[in-house]
Design an enzyme around this catalytic site. Structure first.
Site, PDB file in Angstrom:
ATOM      1  N   ASP A 213       0.865  -1.174   0.000  1.00  0.00           N
ATOM      2  CA  ASP A 213       0.000   0.000   0.000  1.00  0.00           C
ATOM      3  C   ASP A 213       0.902   1.223   0.000  1.00  0.00           C
ATOM      4  O   ASP A 213       1.663   1.426   0.937  1.00  0.00           O
ATOM      5  CB  ASP A 213      -0.884  -0.017   1.247  1.00  0.00           C
ATOM      6  CG  ASP A 213      -1.835   1.158   1.272  1.00  0.00           C
ATOM      7  OD1 ASP A 213      -2.838   1.123   0.550  1.00  0.00           O
ATOM      8  OD2 ASP A 213      -1.553   2.125   2.008  1.00  0.00           O
ATOM      9  N   GLU A 305      -1.975  -1.282  -5.688  1.00  0.00           N
ATOM     10  CA  GLU A 305      -3.194  -0.629  -6.142  1.00  0.00           C
ATOM     11  C   GLU A 305      -2.941   0.067  -7.463  1.00  0.00           C
ATOM     12  O   GLU A 305      -1.824   0.499  -7.739  1.00  0.00           O
ATOM     13  CB  GLU A 305      -3.602   0.454  -5.140  1.00  0.00           C
ATOM     14  CG  GLU A 305      -4.352  -0.012  -3.966  1.00  0.00           C
ATOM     15  CD  GLU A 305      -4.524   1.145  -3.015  1.00  0.00           C
ATOM     16  OE1 GLU A 305      -5.666   1.597  -2.851  1.00  0.00           O
ATOM     17  OE2 GLU A 305      -3.521   1.603  -2.445  1.00  0.00           O
ATOM     18  N   CYS A 358     -12.406  -4.858   5.749  1.00  0.00           N
ATOM     19  CA  CYS A 358     -11.744  -5.442   6.910  1.00  0.00           C
ATOM     20  C   CYS A 358     -10.945  -6.651   6.445  1.00  0.00           C
ATOM     21  O   CYS A 358     -11.483  -7.538   5.793  1.00  0.00           O
ATOM     22  CB  CYS A 358     -12.772  -5.871   7.949  1.00  0.00           C
ATOM     23  SG  CYS A 358     -12.042  -6.842   9.281  1.00  0.00           S
ATOM     24  N   CYS A 361     -12.507 -10.036   8.475  1.00  0.00           N
ATOM     25  CA  CYS A 361     -13.778 -10.698   8.173  1.00  0.00           C
ATOM     26  C   CYS A 361     -14.323 -10.311   6.805  1.00  0.00           C
ATOM     27  O   CYS A 361     -15.256 -10.934   6.320  1.00  0.00           O
ATOM     28  CB  CYS A 361     -14.815 -10.367   9.252  1.00  0.00           C
ATOM     29  SG  CYS A 361     -15.306  -8.649   9.249  1.00  0.00           S
ATOM     30  N   CYS A 377     -12.838  -2.570  13.097  1.00  0.00           N
ATOM     31  CA  CYS A 377     -13.951  -3.263  12.467  1.00  0.00           C
ATOM     32  C   CYS A 377     -15.091  -3.367  13.460  1.00  0.00           C
ATOM     33  O   CYS A 377     -14.910  -3.848  14.576  1.00  0.00           O
ATOM     34  CB  CYS A 377     -13.519  -4.649  11.997  1.00  0.00           C
ATOM     35  SG  CYS A 377     -14.847  -5.491  11.126  1.00  0.00           S
ATOM     36  N   CYS A 380     -16.178  -7.625  13.409  1.00  0.00           N
ATOM     37  CA  CYS A 380     -15.393  -8.646  14.118  1.00  0.00           C
ATOM     38  C   CYS A 380     -14.469  -8.053  15.169  1.00  0.00           C
ATOM     39  O   CYS A 380     -13.778  -8.787  15.865  1.00  0.00           O
ATOM     40  CB  CYS A 380     -14.598  -9.494  13.132  1.00  0.00           C
ATOM     41  SG  CYS A 380     -13.206  -8.615  12.404  1.00  0.00           S
ATOM     42  N   ASP A 387      -3.117   1.341   7.057  1.00  0.00           N
ATOM     43  CA  ASP A 387      -2.391   0.984   5.840  1.00  0.00           C
ATOM     44  C   ASP A 387      -2.004  -0.497   5.818  1.00  0.00           C
ATOM     45  O   ASP A 387      -1.977  -1.127   4.767  1.00  0.00           O
ATOM     46  CB  ASP A 387      -1.146   1.861   5.694  1.00  0.00           C
ATOM     47  CG  ASP A 387      -1.514   3.331   5.519  1.00  0.00           C
ATOM     48  OD1 ASP A 387      -2.610   3.592   4.988  1.00  0.00           O
ATOM     49  OD2 ASP A 387      -0.719   4.191   5.925  1.00  0.00           O
TER      50      ASP A 387
HETATM   51 ZN   LIG Z   1     -13.864  -7.383  10.514  1.00  0.00          ZN
END
Ligand SMILES: [Zn+2]
Length: 456
Positions: A213, A305, A358, A361, A377, A380, A387
């Protein structure tokens, strides 16, 4: 094809010889451009008089052979001193013009992607970078690896050892195609364009995948959790640059209207400022090369990316930082270095929400402000550096493209908006990456997370 670039230590006589050759290139370029322009204007004028196309002044050829033929017929009149320079000097200028004209006409007719290319302009002695390219004749590295021999210019001393190139030449795994001498930031360089025979290599970790990233705070954040700080060379040099620019502005510079010639002191201040800029560029290049070489040698799959760098550079608040970090260069180097090391580069779709997803999850946030530096998150309960989370998502994507074919890696002007559910448009880019080494990621819907369930 690979370029090997070495700094030169030229004597004043040699500098004058190179400058004379660069000047010859400019004369040929400007003469041919004036001729092409005159014929175009003549034809346009004749058309306004209603002259039919067959009776118009014949169009001047734009190809390099046509330009060269015209130049050879006229050089005795235009440049009676032409025997003093290698014919490669004139060829340098004519070749640059032929390519500029082709780019302009291809851009106009839509054959060329990317930004519009304007009509070639005349080269100025003051503003253009002196450069001359040799494609034929005696081009070699001397056995002591400290000198090179070029046609007409003779034996030039290198500032550094050319052993990397010499080793390849001696082993017969490389062939010099051309050599360009150019001035850059007050120093002379020779760049050899070399056709290299590369042996097959494998990355140190043939199964490993890394997500990268890129950003402004950290130049790169790896999915392994490693942070590569942004050295911000431009910021470091800013004080010195401001001082030098101020010094230059206090001295007597050139003025076109009054015919004022620049003073010696102004020229000296300008050279100092130029060297300061060149130093920043060199530091940046060195850091990027070390990072990309390390990544490409280590990991089999690298996921980055697809950033719209050209678009971001248009943002005045971000442009300086982004240009200083060298995002686009980072990706360009990864693209060819993964090819060399036997790895592959995967470019995630521009609209893939790597930051908002995330990595634990797969839940996707609808909103994530730039000021939130940690990802929390709500599904979860994962808490992770923003990053690192994005880098992990990128790494997880690689598993999905093991079956994919080729895809654009460093293509300019590539437009790949995500089409939900449909196959991603795939465009081959010859010469940038081989088909087996790269892949595009399947389209990612804004909320679909099935691609990411394998993330660990
Ligand atoms: Zn999550």
């Amino acid at each position: 094809m690979q370029a090997y670039r070495f700094a030169l230590d030229l004597t004043p006589t040699q500098q004058r010889a190179v400058l004379a050759h660069a000047g010859a290139a400019r004369v040929a370029h400007n003469w041919a451009l004036a001729r092409v322009k005159a014929v175009m204007d003549q034809r346009a004028a004749e058309r306004t008089y209603g002259i039919t196309d067959v009776e118009l002044t014949p169009a001047a050829g734009w190809s390099l052979p046509a330009l060269r033929k015209a130049w050879n017929a006229a050089k005795a009149d235009v440049a009676p001193w032409w025997t003093e320079c290698s014919k490669e000097a004139f060829n340098t200028g004519l070749d640059a013009l032929a390519r500029a004209l082709k780019n302009w006409s291809d851009s106009r007719t839509g054959k060329r992607v990317g930004r519009r290319v304007g009509f070639p302009r005349f080269k100025s002695r003051r503003r253009s970078t002196p450069s001359v390219r040799f494609t034929t004749g005696a081009i070699r590295v001397e056995p002591d690896r400290r000198h090179v021999v070029l046609p007409r210019l003779g034996r030039l001393k290198l500032h550094e050892s050319a052993r990397k190139l010499a080793r390849r030449l001696e082993a017969g795994t490389a062939r010099i195609v051309s050599a360009t001498v150019r001035r850059d930031g007050g120093r002379w360089f020779v760049a050899f364009c070399v056709d290299v025979d590369r042996r097959e290599r494998a990355p140190a970790q043939p199964q490993a995948t890394v997500g990268v990233d890129v950003g402004v705070i950290n130049l790169a954040v790896l999915s392994t959790g490693e942070l590569v700080p942004n050295p911000r060379h431009l910021d470091g040099a800013a004080r010195r640059m401001r001082r030098l620019a101020r010094r230059m502005s206090r001295r007597v510079g050139p003025d076109r209207r009054t015919g004022q010639r620049p003073s010696k002191r102004w020229e000296r201040a300008r050279a100092q400022l130029g060297r300061a800029h060149a130093r920043v560029a060199h530091l940046r290049r060195d850091g990027l090369h070390k990072l990309t070489t390390r990544l490409a040698r280590e990991y089999a799959t690298i996921v980055v990316e697809d950033l719209n760098v050209a678009g971001m550079l248009r943002n005045r608040r971000l442009a300086r930082r982004i240009a200083d970090a060298g995002f686009a260069e980072l990706r360009r180097q990864l693209a060819y270095k993964t090819g060399w090391s036997g790895g592959r580069l995967v470019v995630a779709d521009r609209w893939y929400p790597s930051s908002k997803t995330c990595s634990g999850c797969g839940a996707v946030k609808t909103k994530l402000t730039l000021s939130e530096r940690t990802y929390n998150c709500t599904v979860c309960g994962l808490t992770l550096d923003r990053d690192v989370n994005a880098a992990r998502n990128l790494a997880a994507l690689a598993a999905e493209v093991n079956t994919a074919g080729s895809g654009p890696v460093a293509g300019r002007g590539a437009d790949r908006k995500t089409r939900r559910g449909g196959p991603v448009a795939v465009k081959r880019q010859p010469g940038i990456a081989s088909a087996s080494k790269t892949g595009t990621v399947p389209p990612q819907g804004g909320t679909s997370n099935h691609m990411l369930t394998k993330a660990s």
